[in-house]
Design a protein around this motif. Structure first.
Motif, PDB file in Angstrom:
ATOM      1  N   VAL A 234       0.866  -1.174   0.000  1.00 23.79           N
ATOM      2  CA  VAL A 234       0.000   0.000   0.000  1.00 23.79           C
ATOM      3  C   VAL A 234       0.904   1.225   0.000  1.00 23.79           C
ATOM      4  O   VAL A 234       1.853   1.302   0.780  1.00 23.79           O
ATOM      5  CB  VAL A 234      -0.918   0.018   1.240  1.00 23.79           C
ATOM      6  N   LYS A 235       0.608   2.175  -0.871  1.00 21.43           N
ATOM      7  CA  LYS A 235       1.409   3.409  -0.943  1.00 21.43           C
ATOM      8  C   LYS A 235       0.485   4.612  -0.823  1.00 21.43           C
ATOM      9  O   LYS A 235      -0.537   4.678  -1.491  1.00 21.43           O
ATOM     10  CB  LYS A 235       2.184   3.480  -2.264  1.00 21.43           C
ATOM     11  N   GLN A 236       0.854   5.514   0.065  1.00 20.39           N
ATOM     12  CA  GLN A 236       0.085   6.738   0.269  1.00 20.39           C
ATOM     13  C   GLN A 236       0.948   7.931  -0.094  1.00 20.39           C
ATOM     14  O   GLN A 236       2.013   8.149   0.486  1.00 20.39           O
ATOM     15  CB  GLN A 236      -0.381   6.842   1.719  1.00 20.39           C
ATOM     16  N   ASP A 237       0.522   8.711  -1.093  1.00 17.56           N
ATOM     17  CA  ASP A 237       1.264   9.878  -1.553  1.00 17.56           C
ATOM     18  C   ASP A 237       0.666  11.138  -0.936  1.00 17.56           C
ATOM     19  O   ASP A 237      -0.510  11.439  -1.139  1.00 17.56           O
ATOM     20  CB  ASP A 237       1.207   9.985  -3.081  1.00 17.56           C
ATOM     21  N   ILE A 238       1.497  11.866  -0.195  1.00 18.28           N
ATOM     22  CA  ILE A 238       1.071  13.084   0.491  1.00 18.28           C
ATOM     23  C   ILE A 238       1.706  14.275  -0.209  1.00 18.28           C
ATOM     24  O   ILE A 238       2.921  14.307  -0.423  1.00 18.28           O
ATOM     25  CB  ILE A 238       1.496  13.055   1.968  1.00 18.28           C
ATOM     26  N   ASP A 239       0.907  15.243  -0.561  1.00 22.69           N
ATOM     27  CA  ASP A 239       1.409  16.438  -1.236  1.00 22.69           C
ATOM     28  C   ASP A 239       2.233  17.266  -0.251  1.00 22.69           C
ATOM     29  O   ASP A 239       1.783  17.545   0.874  1.00 22.69           O
ATOM     30  CB  ASP A 239       0.228  17.259  -1.772  1.00 22.69           C
ATOM     31  N   ASN A 240       3.430  17.668  -0.671  1.00 28.45           N
ATOM     32  CA  ASN A 240       4.269  18.503   0.190  1.00 28.45           C
ATOM     33  C   ASN A 240       3.551  19.780   0.608  1.00 28.45           C
ATOM     34  O   ASN A 240       3.784  20.303   1.703  1.00 28.45           O
ATOM     35  CB  ASN A 240       5.569  18.854  -0.538  1.00 28.45           C
ATOM     36  N   ALA A 241       2.647  20.278  -0.243  1.00 27.40           N
ATOM     37  CA  ALA A 241       1.897  21.497   0.094  1.00 27.40           C
ATOM     38  C   ALA A 241       1.067  21.303   1.355  1.00 27.40           C
ATOM     39  O   ALA A 241       0.876  22.245   2.138  1.00 27.40           O
ATOM     40  CB  ALA A 241       0.993  21.886  -1.073  1.00 27.40           C
ATOM     41  N   ASP A 242       0.573  20.079   1.581  1.00 30.23           N
ATOM     42  CA  ASP A 242      -0.206  19.807   2.789  1.00 30.23           C
ATOM     43  C   ASP A 242       0.685  19.746   4.029  1.00 30.23           C
ATOM     44  O   ASP A 242       0.280  20.159   5.119  1.00 30.23           O
ATOM     45  CB  ASP A 242      -0.968  18.482   2.641  1.00 30.23           C
ATOM     46  N   ILE A 243       1.897  19.235   3.869  1.00 26.97           N
ATOM     47  CA  ILE A 243       2.839  19.189   4.988  1.00 26.97           C
ATOM     48  C   ILE A 243       3.276  20.603   5.368  1.00 26.97           C
ATOM     49  O   ILE A 243       3.402  20.937   6.554  1.00 26.97           O
ATOM     50  CB  ILE A 243       4.077  18.337   4.617  1.00 26.97           C
ATOM     51  N   ILE A 244       3.490  21.441   4.369  1.00 26.41           N
ATOM     52  CA  ILE A 244       3.926  22.818   4.636  1.00 26.41           C
ATOM     53  C   ILE A 244       2.930  23.543   5.534  1.00 26.41           C
ATOM     54  O   ILE A 244       3.316  24.349   6.394  1.00 26.41           O
ATOM     55  CB  ILE A 244       4.119  23.587   3.310  1.00 26.41           C
ATOM     56  N   LEU A 245       1.647  23.273   5.349  1.00 31.68           N
ATOM     57  CA  LEU A 245       0.619  23.944   6.155  1.00 31.68           C
ATOM     58  C   LEU A 245       0.808  23.687   7.646  1.00 31.68           C
ATOM     59  O   LEU A 245       0.360  24.488   8.476  1.00 31.68           O
ATOM     60  CB  LEU A 245      -0.776  23.466   5.725  1.00 31.68           C
ATOM     61  N   LEU A 246       1.482  22.602   8.000  1.00 29.75           N
ATOM     62  CA  LEU A 246       1.690  22.267   9.405  1.00 29.75           C
ATOM     63  C   LEU A 246       2.738  23.152  10.073  1.00 29.75           C
ATOM     64  O   LEU A 246       2.750  23.296  11.291  1.00 29.75           O
ATOM     65  CB  LEU A 246       2.106  20.793   9.541  1.00 29.75           C
ATOM     66  N   TYR A 247       3.646  23.727   9.268  1.00 32.06           N
ATOM     67  CA  TYR A 247       4.700  24.554   9.873  1.00 32.06           C
ATOM     68  C   TYR A 247       4.829  25.936   9.237  1.00 32.06           C
ATOM     69  O   TYR A 247       5.795  26.653   9.489  1.00 32.06           O
ATOM     70  CB  TYR A 247       6.048  23.825   9.830  1.00 32.06           C
ATOM     71  N   ILE A 248       3.834  26.320   8.439  1.00 34.79           N
ATOM     72  CA  ILE A 248       3.934  27.588   7.703  1.00 34.79           C
ATOM     73  C   ILE A 248       4.078  28.795   8.633  1.00 34.79           C
ATOM     74  O   ILE A 248       4.694  29.806   8.273  1.00 34.79           O
ATOM     75  CB  ILE A 248       2.704  27.774   6.777  1.00 34.79           C
ATOM     76  N   ASP A 249       3.537  28.699   9.862  1.00 40.51           N
ATOM     77  CA  ASP A 249       3.625  29.823  10.802  1.00 40.51           C
ATOM     78  C   ASP A 249       5.065  30.125  11.224  1.00 40.51           C
ATOM     79  O   ASP A 249       5.357  31.232  11.694  1.00 40.51           O
ATOM     80  CB  ASP A 249       2.784  29.546  12.049  1.00 40.51           C
ATOM     81  N   LEU A 250       5.953  29.158  11.071  1.00 37.62           N
ATOM     82  CA  LEU A 250       7.355  29.366  11.462  1.00 37.62           C
ATOM     83  C   LEU A 250       8.175  30.006  10.353  1.00 37.62           C
ATOM     84  O   LEU A 250       9.275  30.494  10.591  1.00 37.62           O
ATOM     85  CB  LEU A 250       7.990  28.022  11.844  1.00 37.62           C
ATOM     86  N   VAL A 251       7.647  29.970   9.135  1.00 37.38           N
ATOM     87  CA  VAL A 251       8.397  30.442   7.974  1.00 37.38           C
ATOM     88  C   VAL A 251       8.302  31.965   7.863  1.00 37.38           C
ATOM     89  O   VAL A 251       7.246  32.552   8.103  1.00 37.38           O
ATOM     90  CB  VAL A 251       7.870  29.785   6.685  1.00 37.38           C
ATOM     91  N   GLY A 252       9.404  32.610   7.519  1.00 38.09           N
ATOM     92  CA  GLY A 252       9.397  34.063   7.348  1.00 38.09           C
ATOM     93  C   GLY A 252      10.738  34.541   6.840  1.00 38.09           C
ATOM     94  O   GLY A 252      11.592  33.747   6.419  1.00 38.09           O
ATOM     95  N   ASP A 253      10.943  35.842   6.883  1.00 35.92           N
ATOM     96  CA  ASP A 253      12.220  36.407   6.461  1.00 35.92           C
ATOM     97  C   ASP A 253      13.347  35.877   7.342  1.00 35.92           C
ATOM     98  O   ASP A 253      13.267  35.948   8.579  1.00 35.92           O
ATOM     99  CB  ASP A 253      12.182  37.941   6.540  1.00 35.92           C
ATOM    100  N   ASN A 254      14.389  35.354   6.705  1.00 33.34           N
ATOM    101  CA  ASN A 254      15.559  34.814   7.410  1.00 33.34           C
ATOM    102  C   ASN A 254      15.192  33.671   8.353  1.00 33.34           C
ATOM    103  O   ASN A 254      15.897  33.429   9.331  1.00 33.34           O
ATOM    104  CB  ASN A 254      16.280  35.927   8.183  1.00 33.34           C
ATOM    105  N   ARG A 255      14.089  32.993   8.062  1.00 34.88           N
ATOM    106  CA  ARG A 255      13.671  31.823   8.846  1.00 34.88           C
ATOM    107  C   ARG A 255      13.237  30.733   7.883  1.00 34.88           C
ATOM    108  O   ARG A 255      12.411  30.962   7.010  1.00 34.88           O
ATOM    109  CB  ARG A 255      12.511  32.169   9.782  1.00 34.88           C
ATOM    110  N   GLU A 256      13.801  29.554   8.039  1.00 31.23           N
ATOM    111  CA  GLU A 256      13.472  28.440   7.162  1.00 31.23           C
ATOM    112  C   GLU A 256      13.133  27.208   7.990  1.00 31.23           C
ATOM    113  O   GLU A 256      13.624  27.044   9.112  1.00 31.23           O
ATOM    114  CB  GLU A 256      14.646  28.123   6.230  1.00 31.23           C
ATOM    115  N   VAL A 257      12.294  26.360   7.421  1.00 29.92           N
ATOM    116  CA  VAL A 257      11.888  25.121   8.078  1.00 29.92           C
ATOM    117  C   VAL A 257      12.076  23.968   7.106  1.00 29.92           C
ATOM    118  O   VAL A 257      11.777  24.096   5.909  1.00 29.92           O
ATOM    119  CB  VAL A 257      10.413  25.190   8.538  1.00 29.92           C
ATOM    120  N   TYR A 258      12.584  22.859   7.623  1.00 28.95           N
ATOM    121  CA  TYR A 258      12.747  21.650   6.828  1.00 28.95           C
ATOM    122  C   TYR A 258      12.254  20.453   7.631  1.00 28.95           C
ATOM    123  O   TYR A 258      12.241  20.477   8.871  1.00 28.95           O
ATOM    124  CB  TYR A 258      14.218  21.379   6.501  1.00 28.95           C
ATOM    125  N   ILE A 259      11.898  19.408   6.922  1.00 28.59           N
ATOM    126  CA  ILE A 259      11.804  18.082   7.520  1.00 28.59           C
ATOM    127  C   ILE A 259      12.845  17.244   6.802  1.00 28.59           C
ATOM    128  O   ILE A 259      12.856  17.168   5.569  1.00 28.59           O
ATOM    129  CB  ILE A 259      10.406  17.468   7.363  1.00 28.59           C
TER     130      ILE A 259
END
Length: 228
Positions: free
Chosen positions: A123-148
């Motif tokens: 079984v394979k489940q494909d998750i759009d990266n855009a949906d994952i970004i929504l989980l940490y978008i509040d941390l993103v900003g100028d001179n601030r980056e988030v990765y998994i």
């Protein structure tokens, strides 16, 4: 993020361990489920926030037996197929770009109809990266980056899609969470990291040291102003 991924993984487990899905994938006992029946099984074992995910079931030869993606046939991930064929327990993951130029995080589990036998499918489940970004978008900003990133420091998710699949060049860390002071292009930065449960992934929050220094100064001024 932990709760979001936990729900995803438990859903995949329930679908993988469903005896009807196992029989259908292995084509044992002349059991062939219709698309509607498989959809019912997935609906029963899924949770919310799965609506945009592509759930696919393949046999051991890589033949697509089922998908809930009606727009088109999902892009076949040959690397995923070859790697998951060697997995005996647990989950396998990979990242890919599909034909619609979406960055997908694929998580899958092998299907075994009988124990101690070769894999019958997965079984394979494909998750759009855009949906994952929504989980940490509040941390993103100028001179601030988030990765998994994973335990090999490969970037799994980023607000900058061009970074996905690349290596994050930081020194290896030994604890499940912590803080590192680094330099990137001679700019001092602070990197916060924390282990994500259930998968060998880490959440990385990178911020310029000047921002922390400025915020600390403002905090001190506010505290002192209340004291005066």
């Amino acid at each position: 993020i932990d709760n979001y991924l936990e729900r995803k993984l438990k859903s995949i487990q329930r679908i993988t361990y469903n005896i009807s899905v196992q029989e259908n994938t292995a084509r044992r006992e002349n059991t062939v489920l219709g698309q509607d029946k498989i959809l019912d099984i997935i609906a029963e074992n899924s949770v919310l926030v799965h609506e945009r995910d592509i759930i696919s079931i393949y046999n051991k030869s890589g033949e697509l037996l089922f998908t809930n993606y009606y727009v088109d046939i999902p892009s076949f991930n040959k690397n995923f197929h070859e790697k998951i064929s060697t997995v005996k327990t647990g989950f396998f993951y990979d990242v890919q770009i599909d034909r619609n130029n979406r960055h997908l995080i694929s998580i899958g589990m092998p299907i075994f109809y009988y124990a101690d036998t070769s894999m019958d499918g997965y079984v394979k489940q494909d998750i759009d990266n855009a949906d994952i970004i929504l989980l940490y978008i509040d941390l993103v900003g100028d001179n601030r980056e988030v990765y998994i990133i994973d335990d090999k420091r490969v970037i799994i998710s980023s607000q900058k899609p061009e970074n996905i699949g690349k290596y994050l060049t930081i020194k290896k860390y030994s604890s499940s969470q912590g803080v590192l002071k680094i330099k990137d292009n001679n700019i001092s930065q602070v990197l916060f990291y924390k282990k994500i449960r259930y998968l060998p992934w880490y959440l990385i929050y990178k911020i310029d040291y000047s921002i922390i220094k400025s915020n600390s100064r403002e905090l001190i001024i506010r505290v002192l102003s209340r004291k005066i």
